[in-house]
Enzyme design. Structure first.
Site, PDB file in Angstrom:
ATOM      1  N   LYS A 132       0.854  -1.189   0.000  1.00 34.91           N
ATOM      2  CA  LYS A 132       0.000   0.000   0.000  1.00 34.91           C
ATOM      3  C   LYS A 132       0.886   1.233   0.000  1.00 34.91           C
ATOM      4  O   LYS A 132       1.993   1.217   0.561  1.00 34.91           O
ATOM      5  CB  LYS A 132      -0.845  -0.007   1.280  1.00 34.91           C
ATOM      6  N   VAL A 157     -17.969   3.635  -3.167  1.00 35.68           N
ATOM      7  CA  VAL A 157     -18.486   2.291  -2.893  1.00 35.68           C
ATOM      8  C   VAL A 157     -19.841   2.370  -2.194  1.00 35.68           C
ATOM      9  O   VAL A 157     -20.782   1.662  -2.554  1.00 35.68           O
ATOM     10  CB  VAL A 157     -17.506   1.477  -2.017  1.00 35.68           C
TER      11      VAL A 157
HETATM   12  P1  NAD Z   1     -14.719   7.530  -0.845  1.00 38.19           P
HETATM   13  O1  NAD Z   1     -13.696   8.487  -0.346  1.00 38.19           O
HETATM   14  O2  NAD Z   1     -15.279   7.693  -2.201  1.00 38.19           O
HETATM   15  O3  NAD Z   1     -15.957   7.465   0.169  1.00 38.19           O
HETATM   16  C1  NAD Z   1     -15.837   7.512   1.542  1.00 38.19           C
HETATM   17  C2  NAD Z   1     -16.952   8.418   2.052  1.00 38.19           C
HETATM   18  O4  NAD Z   1     -16.973   8.350   3.475  1.00 38.19           O
HETATM   19  C3  NAD Z   1     -16.730   9.887   1.681  1.00 38.19           C
HETATM   20  O5  NAD Z   1     -17.887  10.395   1.049  1.00 38.19           O
HETATM   21  C4  NAD Z   1     -16.436  10.551   3.024  1.00 38.19           C
HETATM   22  O6  NAD Z   1     -16.911  11.876   3.096  1.00 38.19           O
HETATM   23  C5  NAD Z   1     -17.200   9.650   3.980  1.00 38.19           C
HETATM   24  N1  NAD Z   1     -16.747   9.726   5.376  1.00 38.19           N
HETATM   25  C6  NAD Z   1     -15.481   9.863   5.860  1.00 38.19           C
HETATM   26  N2  NAD Z   1     -15.500   9.882   7.203  1.00 38.19           N
HETATM   27  C7  NAD Z   1     -16.799   9.749   7.582  1.00 38.19           C
HETATM   28  C8  NAD Z   1     -17.448   9.684   8.820  1.00 38.19           C
HETATM   29  N3  NAD Z   1     -16.791   9.773   9.977  1.00 38.19           N
HETATM   30  N4  NAD Z   1     -18.804   9.553   8.846  1.00 38.19           N
HETATM   31  C9  NAD Z   1     -19.495   9.481   7.687  1.00 38.19           C
HETATM   32  N5  NAD Z   1     -18.929   9.520   6.471  1.00 38.19           N
HETATM   33  C10 NAD Z   1     -17.595   9.653   6.410  1.00 38.19           C
HETATM   34  O7  NAD Z   1     -14.036   6.098  -0.671  1.00 38.19           O
HETATM   35  P2  NAD Z   1     -14.518   4.710  -1.305  1.00 38.19           P
HETATM   36  O8  NAD Z   1     -13.679   4.398  -2.487  1.00 38.19           O
HETATM   37  O9  NAD Z   1     -16.007   4.680  -1.415  1.00 38.19           O
HETATM   38  O10 NAD Z   1     -14.057   3.695  -0.153  1.00 38.19           O
HETATM   39  C11 NAD Z   1     -14.777   3.594   1.064  1.00 38.19           C
HETATM   40  C12 NAD Z   1     -14.053   2.635   2.000  1.00 38.19           C
HETATM   41  O11 NAD Z   1     -13.954   1.355   1.385  1.00 38.19           O
HETATM   42  C13 NAD Z   1     -12.605   3.043   2.329  1.00 38.19           C
HETATM   43  O12 NAD Z   1     -12.301   2.610   3.652  1.00 38.19           O
HETATM   44  C14 NAD Z   1     -11.775   2.244   1.343  1.00 38.19           C
HETATM   45  O13 NAD Z   1     -10.464   2.021   1.816  1.00 38.19           O
HETATM   46  C15 NAD Z   1     -12.584   0.960   1.310  1.00 38.19           C
HETATM   47  N6  NAD Z   1     -12.401   0.200   0.076  1.00 38.19           N
HETATM   48  C16 NAD Z   1     -12.639   0.780  -1.140  1.00 38.19           C
HETATM   49  C17 NAD Z   1     -12.458   0.033  -2.300  1.00 38.19           C
HETATM   50  C18 NAD Z   1     -12.756   0.625  -3.657  1.00 38.19           C
HETATM   51  O14 NAD Z   1     -12.855  -0.154  -4.625  1.00 38.19           O
HETATM   52  N7  NAD Z   1     -12.933   1.921  -3.779  1.00 38.19           N
HETATM   53  C19 NAD Z   1     -12.024  -1.299  -2.214  1.00 38.19           C
HETATM   54  C20 NAD Z   1     -11.807  -1.868  -0.960  1.00 38.19           C
HETATM   55  C21 NAD Z   1     -11.995  -1.104   0.185  1.00 38.19           C
END
Ligand code: NAD
Length: 347
Positions: free
Chosen positions: A80, A188
């Site tokens: 990472k 997601v």
């Molecule tokens: P993203 O940044 O698009 O979405 C995350 C959302 O969470 C944002 O809108 C943010 O404002 C919100 N957020 C942050 N802190 C918060 C809180 N305390 N309360 C409420 N909302 C809050 O990210 P993503 O790509 O959707 O990923 C979401 C999670 O899934 C992350 O932890 C990421 O590591 C994990 N993940 C993502 C993928 C992927 O394919 N994108 C794959 C595996 C894991």
């Protein structure tokens, strides 16, 4: 600051600190384990309060990638990258180029992809400077053309995993009529919310970004709640889809959900929360198992995309979780611990 004896170091093969004074790049690339193949993992950009927080995040996330890819039976290791900075303010072309060159110097041991704070466009830019970039290929599938963004595949895997979890804990064959609290309607979370709503679930959603929340609220029939209120709702399932460490000593006693199943990485603030959830009768779908859809998708982007094969592979997440839940019940052990032992059988 201790390094080799720090709890999160966990025998990392290599940790690289990268900096570039001109662009302001300050990044950490952590390679946990390459036994199954090159370490593939996303690049997170975040304004970490301290350098130690950034190192800790890189180590925890890269270790998680080793377990994730092993559990998903992919020929990949775990790594990472984290960049210290606010993506909206500090990201620039020079920074992406310097990061790409740092990745290139690792000669393919680490393959970079997007994560929170970075985009497919960033990866496309970096590909001019290194070939060790994944998640940049556009693909044609039955429902249209998609960019390299793995989020829809991650959301599908989480949806499959939620079905397996509610079958195991609540005896329901699907999510119709279930009450679900979803934290974080980003890439997601929103895709998952759409699937859950289409399958008949009732949703409560929250986000700290007002614009993300309004967009989701316009599209979904979900009830919007304040970020702090999401933990205490009287729901069947809590789906963390924001950032990590949301299950901690403060949130855990407030949870009324019988199941925790969501996309976020490193949902448990500390390993002991795994046992605490199990003692309270809350079924936890281990994060790196349920959110593997994205890495599966990226693997196929690199090795020849076949939509049917990707879908089949992602649906295997449901089978892995069912096996974990079964072993956890039989052995009276927490699901996170069982998942770790299972994943370790594969690397
Ligand atoms: P993203 O940044 O698009 O979405 C995350 C959302 O969470 C944002 O809108 C943010 O404002 C919100 N957020 C942050 N802190 C918060 C809180 N305390 N309360 C409420 N909302 C809050 O990210 P993503 O790509 O959707 O990923 C979401 C999670 O899934 C992350 O932890 C990421 O590591 C994990 N993940 C993502 C993928 C992927 O394919 N994108 C794959 C595996 C894991």
């Amino acid at each position: 600051m201790s390094v080799f004896s720090a709890p999160d170091f966990d025998d990392h093969e290599q940790v690289v600190f990268c900096s570039d004074a001109t662009s302001g790049l300050r990044a950490v690339i952590a390679i946990h384990n390459c036994r199954r193949g090159p370490a593939l993992g996303g690049c997170r950009m975040w304004p970490y309060p301290t350098e130690q927080d950034a190192v800790r995040d890189a180590l925890r996330l890269s270790r998680g990638m080793t377990y994730k890819s092993a559990m998903a039976r992919l020929p990949l290791g775990g790594g990472k990258a984290v960049v210290i900075g606010d993506p909206r303010r500090d990201k620039n072309r020079g920074l992406l180029e310097a990061l790409a060159l740092a990745v290139d110097r690792l000669g393919g041991r680490y393959i970079i992809a997007e994560d929170s704070g970075t985009t497919v466009e960033d990866m496309q830019r970096m590909r001019h400077f290194t070939q060790h970039v994944a998640g940049v290929e556009a693909r044609v599938t039955a429902d249209g053309v998609h960019s390299g963004d793995p989020s829809p595949a991650t959301a599908y895997g989480v949806f499959v995993g939620i079905r397996a979890a509610v079958r195991s804990r609540l005896g329901c064959d699907d999510v119709a009529g279930l009450k679900i609290a979803l934290q974080g309607v980003g890439q997601v979370g929103l895709a998952l919310a759409r699937r859950l709503e289409a399958a008949g679930a009732r949703l409560w959603i929250t986000d700290v970004r007002r614009e993300a929340l309004s967009r989701a609220a316009r599209e979904l029939a979900a009830t919007v709640v304040e970020p702090e209120a999401i933990f205490g709702l009287d729901v069947d399932l809590f789906a963390p889809c924001a950032l990590g460490a949301v299950i901690d000593d403060r949130s855990l006693p407030r949870l009324k959900a019988a199941v925790i199943a969501g996309a976020a990485n490193n949902q448990l603030a500390e390993a002991r929360h795994d046992g605490e959830l199990s003692r309270r009768g809350i079924l936890y779908a281990p994060d790196y198992v349920i959110n593997a859809g994205g890495i599966i998708d990226i693997h196929y982007q690199r090795s020849g995309y076949d939509h049917a094969a990707v879908t089949r592979h992602i649906e295997g997440i449901g089978e892995s979780l069912t096996e974990i839940f079964h072993r956890a019940r039989e052995q009276g052990r927490p699901t996170g611990e069982i998942a770790d032992r299972m994943a370790e059988e594969f690397f």
